[in-house]
Motif scaffolding. Structure first.
Motif, PDB file in Angstrom:
ATOM      1  N   TRP A  46       0.818  -1.217   0.000  1.00 37.41           N
ATOM      2  CA  TRP A  46       0.000   0.000   0.000  1.00 37.41           C
ATOM      3  C   TRP A  46       0.847   1.261   0.000  1.00 37.41           C
ATOM      4  O   TRP A  46       0.506   2.261   0.611  1.00 37.41           O
ATOM      5  CB  TRP A  46      -0.985   0.023   1.157  1.00 37.41           C
ATOM      6  N   VAL A  47       1.973   1.202  -0.677  1.00 33.32           N
ATOM      7  CA  VAL A  47       2.838   2.387  -0.814  1.00 33.32           C
ATOM      8  C   VAL A  47       2.386   3.129  -2.070  1.00 33.32           C
ATOM      9  O   VAL A  47       2.352   2.540  -3.153  1.00 33.32           O
ATOM     10  CB  VAL A  47       4.323   1.969  -0.948  1.00 33.32           C
ATOM     11  N   PRO A  48       2.039   4.405  -1.936  1.00 31.09           N
ATOM     12  CA  PRO A  48       1.600   5.134  -3.131  1.00 31.09           C
ATOM     13  C   PRO A  48       2.781   5.465  -4.041  1.00 31.09           C
ATOM     14  O   PRO A  48       3.870   5.790  -3.567  1.00 31.09           O
ATOM     15  CB  PRO A  48       0.968   6.414  -2.565  1.00 31.09           C
ATOM     16  N   LEU A  49       2.541   5.356  -5.332  1.00 30.24           N
ATOM     17  CA  LEU A  49       3.526   5.797  -6.306  1.00 30.24           C
ATOM     18  C   LEU A  49       3.693   7.302  -6.146  1.00 30.24           C
ATOM     19  O   LEU A  49       2.727   8.016  -5.906  1.00 30.24           O
ATOM     20  CB  LEU A  49       3.024   5.472  -7.723  1.00 30.24           C
ATOM     21  N   GLU A  50       4.907   7.783  -6.244  1.00 29.88           N
ATOM     22  CA  GLU A  50       5.153   9.215  -6.069  1.00 29.88           C
ATOM     23  C   GLU A  50       4.310  10.025  -7.049  1.00 29.88           C
ATOM     24  O   GLU A  50       4.089   9.616  -8.187  1.00 29.88           O
ATOM     25  CB  GLU A  50       6.631   9.521  -6.272  1.00 29.88           C
ATOM     26  N   VAL A  51       3.856  11.188  -6.603  1.00 28.51           N
ATOM     27  CA  VAL A  51       2.947  12.017  -7.386  1.00 28.51           C
ATOM     28  C   VAL A  51       3.512  12.345  -8.766  1.00 28.51           C
ATOM     29  O   VAL A  51       2.805  12.236  -9.775  1.00 28.51           O
ATOM     30  CB  VAL A  51       2.580  13.312  -6.619  1.00 28.51           C
ATOM     31  N   GLU A  52       4.759  12.734  -8.844  1.00 28.69           N
ATOM     32  CA  GLU A  52       5.326  13.090 -10.151  1.00 28.69           C
ATOM     33  C   GLU A  52       5.349  11.884 -11.081  1.00 28.69           C
ATOM     34  O   GLU A  52       5.073  12.001 -12.282  1.00 28.69           O
ATOM     35  CB  GLU A  52       6.730  13.685  -9.996  1.00 28.69           C
ATOM     36  N   ALA A  53       5.638  10.719 -10.542  1.00 27.48           N
ATOM     37  CA  ALA A  53       5.619   9.500 -11.355  1.00 27.48           C
ATOM     38  C   ALA A  53       4.191   9.196 -11.818  1.00 27.48           C
ATOM     39  O   ALA A  53       3.983   8.753 -12.955  1.00 27.48           O
ATOM     40  CB  ALA A  53       6.193   8.330 -10.570  1.00 27.48           C
ATOM     41  N   GLN A  54       3.194   9.451 -10.952  1.00 23.27           N
ATOM     42  CA  GLN A  54       1.804   9.275 -11.353  1.00 23.27           C
ATOM     43  C   GLN A  54       1.456  10.227 -12.500  1.00 23.27           C
ATOM     44  O   GLN A  54       0.837   9.823 -13.490  1.00 23.27           O
ATOM     45  CB  GLN A  54       0.852   9.548 -10.184  1.00 23.27           C
ATOM     46  N   ARG A  55       1.859  11.475 -12.379  1.00 22.85           N
ATOM     47  CA  ARG A  55       1.567  12.447 -13.437  1.00 22.85           C
ATOM     48  C   ARG A  55       2.187  12.016 -14.768  1.00 22.85           C
ATOM     49  O   ARG A  55       1.536  12.090 -15.811  1.00 22.85           O
ATOM     50  CB  ARG A  55       2.053  13.846 -13.052  1.00 22.85           C
TER      51      ARG A  55
END
Length: 172
Positions: free
Chosen positions: A42-51
């Motif tokens: 349940w570790v979120p992918l970093e926001v910039e990587a998501q973008r």
């Protein structure tokens, strides 16, 4: 023909199921957002990587997404032809969410990237049920605002699951 579809709704409204049914009926490629935004544990992918990831996905000519997180919703809306809004009453989405979460905490079925839900998560301060309460009004208001804004993509708001099902039956 609609080629780029965003299914949007509150937590527990059935976005993934609706998106899968739309993709099946239309032949559009389906992207399940949680599969790409949550890493194991349940570790979120970093926001910039998501973008970056979602900019690449929505650059395509054909797709169905089952959600759009606020970190990159601007990228999705700029390319969306149609928003399918699941504007269901709170009691419906909340009851679906609680049933689903309890079932998953009990049977430990993997949700995304091998992640499972637990009783501990369900009862925690950061639970998905708590998130439902935190985000319900904002997501509902967002959908309704899009529907009334001529600068946004076309929005179909469904207030009852049976109306959504009728519409899906007309696709393909």
């Amino acid at each position: 023909m609609t080629r780029r579809v965003l299914v949007y709704g509150v937590t527990g409204s059935g976005k993934s199921t609706a998106a899968a049914r739309i993709a099946e009926r239309t032949g559009l490629p389906l992207t399940l957002v949680d599969e790409l935004t949550w890493l194991p544990g349940w570790v979120p992918l970093e926001v910039e990587a998501q973008r970056e990831l979602f900019a690449e996905i929505v650059a395509g000519e054909r797709w169905v997404l089952d959600s759009a997180y606020s970190h990159w919703i601007d990228l999705v809306l700029a390319r969306t032809d149609l928003v399918v809004g699941l504007d269901y009453p709170r009691w419906l989405s909340l009851s679906r969410l609680v049933r689903r979460t309890v079932r998953r905490a009990t049977d430990k079925r993997p949700v995304c990237n091998g992640n499972t839900e637990s009783w501990r998560q369900l009862l925690s301060r950061d639970s998905i049920v708590g998130w439902h309460f935190q985000s319900f009004a904002r997501k509902r208001a967002r959908m309704r605002a899009w529907a009334g804004d001529p600068t946004k993509p076309e929005v179909l708001l469904f207030r009852r699951p049976r109306d959504l099902e009728r519409w899906i039956a007309t696709l393909g």
